[in-house]
Design an enzyme around this catalytic site. Structure first.
Site, short mmCIF file in Angstrom:
data_model
loop_
_atom_site.label_atom_id
_atom_site.label_comp_id
_atom_site.label_asym_id
_atom_site.label_seq_id
_atom_site.Cartn_x
_atom_site.Cartn_y
_atom_site.Cartn_z
N CYS A 13 0.88 -1.17 0.00
CA CYS A 13 0.00 0.00 0.00
C CYS A 13 0.91 1.23 0.00
O CYS A 13 2.10 1.11 -0.28
CB CYS A 13 -1.01 -0.02 1.15
SG CYS A 13 -0.32 0.10 2.80
N CYS A 86 -4.14 -0.53 -2.44
CA CYS A 86 -4.51 0.90 -2.45
C CYS A 86 -5.01 1.40 -3.79
O CYS A 86 -5.09 2.61 -4.00
CB CYS A 86 -3.32 1.73 -1.99
SG CYS A 86 -1.82 1.50 -2.96
#
Length: 138
Positions: A13, A86
């Site tokens: 992420c 993400c």
């Protein structure tokens, strides 16, 4: 990174402080032989978020043994699976995008200070972990 591992999985992420840390802990808790689990931040290492630690403790998973790392610390060729959390798969360096299994789960970023948004992220990740484990070992 032992030689007995069949698959090395890395969760990515932005800062390796929340979503990727939770995914790392969830997969590692499954204690599946043949897996080595890592996590990293696309933009660097942001440290472990207290909220992520708290909501994982609610599930009996301790994140305190994990560290926050940058993706630049790892070699893509050592990994068979790259899971981006993400929605930033297009930003992943090309060598990482060419691994055997690459997925973008696009889990909403939990809000700092908000345990409920961390619980929602944890629960979304949990739902995907079993499917991933089946892909890797089944």
């Amino acid at each position: 990174m032992g030689s007995t591992a069949i698959h090395r999985v890395i969760f990515v992420c932005r800062q390796n402080s929340r979503r990727s840390q939770m995914a790392h802990g969830l997969l590692e808790a499954r204690e599946s032989s043949g897996l080595e689990v890592f996590s990293a931040g696309l933009d660097g290492a942001g440290g472990l978020a207290e909220e992520a630690i708290t909501v994982m403790e609610e599930q009996g998973i301790d994140l305190l043994g994990q560290s926050s790392n940058s993706l630049r610390e790892y070699l893509p060729e050592l990994f068979s699976a790259v899971i981006v959390l993400c929605g930033c798969l297009p930003e992943l360096p090309p060598a990482w995008q060419q691994r055997p299994l690459v997925e973008d789960w696009d889990i909403p970023d939990p809000t700092a200070g908000d345990l409920d948004s961390h619980r929602r992220a944890r629960d979304l990740i949990t739902g995907r972990i079993d499917v991933l484990l089946q892909q890797l070992t089944g």
